[in-house]
Write an enzyme that holds these catalytic residues in place. Structure first.
Site, PDB file in Angstrom:
ATOM      1  N   GLY A  12       3.230 125.738  49.918  1.00 10.69           N
ATOM      2  CA  GLY A  12       3.024 126.153  51.191  1.00 10.69           C
ATOM      3  C   GLY A  12       2.112 127.284  50.958  1.00 10.69           C
ATOM      4  O   GLY A  12       1.228 127.263  50.050  1.00 10.69           O
ATOM      5  N   LYS A 270      13.917 143.020  51.476  1.00 13.87           N
ATOM      6  CA  LYS A 270      12.890 143.794  52.226  1.00 13.87           C
ATOM      7  C   LYS A 270      12.491 142.520  53.445  1.00 13.87           C
ATOM      8  O   LYS A 270      11.835 143.386  54.410  1.00 13.87           O
ATOM      9  CB  LYS A 270      11.618 144.132  51.406  1.00 13.87           C
ATOM     10  CG  LYS A 270      10.741 142.785  50.836  1.00 13.87           C
ATOM     11  CD  LYS A 270       9.871 142.054  51.874  1.00 13.87           C
ATOM     12  CE  LYS A 270       9.280 140.656  51.199  1.00 13.87           C
ATOM     13  NZ  LYS A 270       8.601 140.055  52.142  1.00 13.87           N
ATOM     14  N   ASN A 337       7.423 138.019  58.740  1.00 13.48           N
ATOM     15  CA  ASN A 337       8.664 138.339  59.456  1.00 13.48           C
ATOM     16  C   ASN A 337       8.424 139.789  60.296  1.00 13.48           C
ATOM     17  O   ASN A 337       8.821 139.728  61.408  1.00 13.48           O
ATOM     18  CB  ASN A 337       9.487 139.147  58.252  1.00 13.48           C
ATOM     19  CG  ASN A 337      10.217 137.850  57.445  1.00 13.48           C
ATOM     20  OD1 ASN A 337      11.176 137.097  58.105  1.00 13.48           O
ATOM     21  ND2 ASN A 337       9.721 137.495  56.260  1.00 13.48           N
TER      22      ASN A 337
HETATM   23  P1  NAD Z   1       5.723 128.439  53.874  1.00  9.48           P
HETATM   24  O1  NAD Z   1       6.116 129.501  54.662  1.00  9.48           O
HETATM   25  O2  NAD Z   1       4.172 128.160  53.886  1.00  9.48           O
HETATM   26  O3  NAD Z   1       6.497 127.075  54.208  1.00  9.48           O
HETATM   27  C1  NAD Z   1       6.008 125.745  54.079  1.00  9.48           C
HETATM   28  C2  NAD Z   1       6.330 125.003  53.006  1.00  9.48           C
HETATM   29  O4  NAD Z   1       7.498 124.080  53.398  1.00  9.48           O
HETATM   30  C3  NAD Z   1       5.434 123.968  52.907  1.00  9.48           C
HETATM   31  O5  NAD Z   1       4.875 123.564  51.708  1.00  9.48           O
HETATM   32  C4  NAD Z   1       6.059 122.567  53.454  1.00  9.48           C
HETATM   33  O6  NAD Z   1       5.681 121.262  52.763  1.00  9.48           O
HETATM   34  C5  NAD Z   1       7.834 122.868  52.890  1.00  9.48           C
HETATM   35  N1  NAD Z   1       8.509 122.286  53.392  1.00  9.48           N
HETATM   36  C6  NAD Z   1       8.957 122.032  54.832  1.00  9.48           C
HETATM   37  N2  NAD Z   1       9.760 121.069  54.955  1.00  9.48           N
HETATM   38  C7  NAD Z   1      10.325 121.097  53.627  1.00  9.48           C
HETATM   39  C8  NAD Z   1      11.353 120.172  53.182  1.00  9.48           C
HETATM   40  N3  NAD Z   1      12.263 119.604  54.260  1.00  9.48           N
HETATM   41  N4  NAD Z   1      11.541 120.320  51.884  1.00  9.48           N
HETATM   42  C9  NAD Z   1      10.858 120.962  51.070  1.00  9.48           C
HETATM   43  N5  NAD Z   1      10.071 121.553  51.452  1.00  9.48           N
HETATM   44  C10 NAD Z   1       9.660 121.529  52.788  1.00  9.48           C
HETATM   45  O7  NAD Z   1       6.167 128.617  52.268  1.00  9.48           O
HETATM   46  P2  NAD Z   1       5.663 129.841  51.257  1.00  9.48           P
HETATM   47  O8  NAD Z   1       4.628 130.840  52.026  1.00  9.48           O
HETATM   48  O9  NAD Z   1       4.932 129.343  50.215  1.00  9.48           O
HETATM   49  O10 NAD Z   1       6.993 130.541  50.839  1.00  9.48           O
HETATM   50  C11 NAD Z   1       7.687 130.172  49.598  1.00  9.48           C
HETATM   51  C12 NAD Z   1       8.400 131.223  49.218  1.00  9.48           C
HETATM   52  O11 NAD Z   1       7.317 132.393  48.707  1.00  9.48           O
HETATM   53  C13 NAD Z   1       9.428 131.963  50.267  1.00  9.48           C
HETATM   54  O12 NAD Z   1      10.468 132.621  49.439  1.00  9.48           O
HETATM   55  C14 NAD Z   1       8.476 133.262  50.831  1.00  9.48           C
HETATM   56  O13 NAD Z   1       9.281 134.452  51.110  1.00  9.48           O
HETATM   57  C15 NAD Z   1       7.663 133.569  49.568  1.00  9.48           C
HETATM   58  N6  NAD Z   1       6.535 134.528  49.787  1.00  9.48           N
HETATM   59  C16 NAD Z   1       5.735 134.241  50.505  1.00  9.48           C
HETATM   60  C17 NAD Z   1       4.538 134.753  50.741  1.00  9.48           C
HETATM   61  C18 NAD Z   1       3.404 134.618  51.660  1.00  9.48           C
HETATM   62  O14 NAD Z   1       2.534 135.626  52.163  1.00  9.48           O
HETATM   63  N7  NAD Z   1       3.193 133.400  52.518  1.00  9.48           N
HETATM   64  C19 NAD Z   1       4.209 135.969  49.775  1.00  9.48           C
HETATM   65  C20 NAD Z   1       5.141 136.137  48.901  1.00  9.48           C
HETATM   66  C21 NAD Z   1       6.162 135.552  48.823  1.00  9.48           C
HETATM   67  P1  13P Z   2       6.500 137.424  55.031  1.00  5.27           P
HETATM   68  O1  13P Z   2       7.022 136.327  54.537  1.00  5.27           O
HETATM   69  O2  13P Z   2       7.403 138.289  55.885  1.00  5.27           O
HETATM   70  O3  13P Z   2       4.913 136.958  55.269  1.00  5.27           O
HETATM   71  O4  13P Z   2       6.299 138.251  53.615  1.00  5.27           O
HETATM   72  C1  13P Z   2       5.098 137.871  52.499  1.00  5.27           C
HETATM   73  C2  13P Z   2       5.770 138.603  51.274  1.00  5.27           C
HETATM   74  O5  13P Z   2       6.713 138.455  50.877  1.00  5.27           O
HETATM   75  C3  13P Z   2       4.623 139.779  51.345  1.00  5.27           C
HETATM   76  O6  13P Z   2       4.954 140.266  49.860  1.00  5.27           O
END
Ligand code: NAD
Ligand code: 13P
Length: 416
Positions: A12, A270, A337
């Site tokens: 993602g 958070k 969020n």
């Molecule tokens: P995202 O919010 O972009 O979610 C989309 C992902 O979910 C895609 O890869 C999609 O293929 C997958 N998906 C959808 N349906 C699915 C299914 N049925 N089975 C498996 N996968 C499926 O995801 P992200 O931003 O990569 O978040 C991953 C983790 O990283 C989360 O826990 C998030 O809190 C954390 N995170 C995100 C960020 C950010 O800025 N995006 C930053 C730090 C941490």
């Molecule tokens: P959000 O999923 O709310 O975008 O937060 C991203 C994040 O974890 C930044 O550290």
């Protein structure tokens, strides 16, 4: 000497960004890591729209497989558009094939999907593999609350640490400087070049020479159900240096610590606070109100950590690392969020509706975490002890209004 093969489980917004970082490093440190990085992609059909530089008029609006698009154009046009990924990333639609022979597994997907993924991986990975969870959320069951790092580790019978920090993916993908925190604390058994025990570790002073089925302490200091297998001596050690090398970039600075529980809880909790910050911002209350939310939220995060992971969690992880207060601040300023909660209040619609309309398939973690943490607290009669977490749950369920927040959190404000 053998090299470590790395797989990213997830692709993602953050999964693709972490894949970029890791692939840059496996290329630079190809004495330790295999250059090619596998990235498991949940396969879907995607249309490359005319505003993308990869738009092909001969394809028009015809949907294409996301893995084919990534492997052809080196861009995840759906979840990380506009960012060129290193060509040594291979997008793989088969989970089992993607993890084959990998000694380092990086779990990076929305927490809603992790259970199904682990079911498919059980018994199909190297027994001595080590994992890092980049997932921000907690796993709540009738038995209690667990971290995804420990839950994945127990399920797959491997050791899993955690990476978390003030890390909005789009900024890092654009190579704007940030910091992160990696918590990694297996017993020192990986091979003859064992790391020395670290302060605060639940695993101090274990000296192990046998590489098979070794007991260790989990991140709460309890005897872990998982029996670890040591990393064979022909591999480079999977220690702090190895993981720093894998993740550190000039624009992504890594701090290694031992407090897996504190780092994981910071990233999960958070998100509830960021929703609250979005609610008050959407209500038009300004920066003072948002700062109050962050202060109270941080107190509830520390309290939760001490109450349920008290044996090992360190308050400083919340107050001094990127995974704690820094992530709280960035998420309450520009995270998804925060942005969705703010818009929901401004438009008078639900956070779920904004998520559907605005995020193009990306998934919020805060809403499910708020419900899960609330059901955990409610089952123990502790809702009133965590007034902000409870208020967020109640506002999401339309049982309370944003205007109720000041009175609900008054006991914290008054120091009662
Ligand atoms: P995202 O919010 O972009 O979610 C989309 C992902 O979910 C895609 O890869 C999609 O293929 C997958 N998906 C959808 N349906 C699915 C299914 N049925 N089975 C498996 N996968 C499926 O995801 P992200 O931003 O990569 O978040 C991953 C983790 O990283 C989360 O826990 C998030 O809190 C954390 N995170 C995100 C960020 C950010 O800025 N995006 C930053 C730090 C941490
Ligand atoms: P959000 O999923 O709310 O975008 O937060 C991203 C994040 O974890 C930044 O550290």
């Amino acid at each position: 000497e053998k090299k470590h093969k790395v797989t990213i489980v997830g692709s993602g917004n953050w999964g693709s960004t972490i894949a970029k970082i890791v692939a840059e490093n496996t290329k630079q440190h190809n004495d330790v890591f295999e250059e090619q990085v596998q990235m498991w992609v949940y396969e879907e059909e995607v249309v490359v729209t005319s505003d993308s530089k990869h738009y092909d008029p001969s394809m028009g609006d015809k949907p294409q497989k996301l893995t084919s698009i990534i492997n052809k154009y080196h861009e995840n046009v759906k979840y990380l558009p506009g960012i060129t990924l290193p060509s040594n990333i291979v997008a793989n639609p088969s989970l089992v094939d993607a993890v084959k022979d990998s000694s380092i597994l990086i779990f990076n997907l929305p927490h809603q999907f992790i259970a199904k993924v682990c079911d498919q991986l059980r018994g199909r990975i190297l027994p001595f593999a080590r994992g890092i969870s980049c997932i921000k959320g907690v796993n709540v069951t009738d038995d209690g609350v667990s971290l995804f790092s420990e839950w994945i580790g127990d399920g797959l019978n491997i050791y899993v640490g955690a990476l978390s920090g003030a890390n909005i993916a789009s900024e890092i993908a654009a190579e704007k400087w940030s910091e992160t925190t990696i918590a990694y604390d297996p017993p020192p058994m990986d091979n003859s070049r064992n790391p020395s025990p670290r302060s605060g570790s639940p695993n101090p002073g274990i000296t192990v020479t046998d590489l098979q089925d070794v007991s260790h302490r989990d991140c709460r200091g309890r005897a872990s159900k998982t029996k670890l297998t040591g990393v064979p001596a022909e591999y480079p050690p999977l220690d702090h240096d190895c993981f720093r090398t894998l993740f550190h970039r000039p624009y992504f600075h890594v701090q290694m610590v031992s407090d897996v529980a504190g780092v994981s809880l910071g990233g999960a909790l958070k998100n509830i606070v960021a929703l609250a910050a979005g609610f008050v911002d959407g209500r038009g209350w300004g920066d003072n109100a948002k700062a109050a939310i962050m202060r109270i939220g941080l107190m509830e995060m520390v309290k939760f950590g001490k109450e349920f992971f008290g044996e090992t969690v360190q308050s400083q992880t919340f107050t001094e690392t990127s995974a704690g207060v820094a992530d709280l601040i960035t998420s309450s300023s520009g995270g998804r969020n925060f942005r969705c909660a703010k818009k929901a209040v401004e438009k008078g619609i639900t956070v779920d509706e904004v998520e559907q309309q605005d995020l193009n398939g990306q998934k919020l973690q805060g809403t499910t975490t708020a419900y899960e943490v609330n059901s955990f607290l409610k089952a123990r009669g502790l809702e009133k002890e965590y007034p902000l977490f409870t208020a967020v749950n109640d506002i999401l369920l339309n049982k309370r209004q944003v205007d109720d927040i000041p009175n609900l959190v008054a006991q914290v404000t008054d120091g009662a």
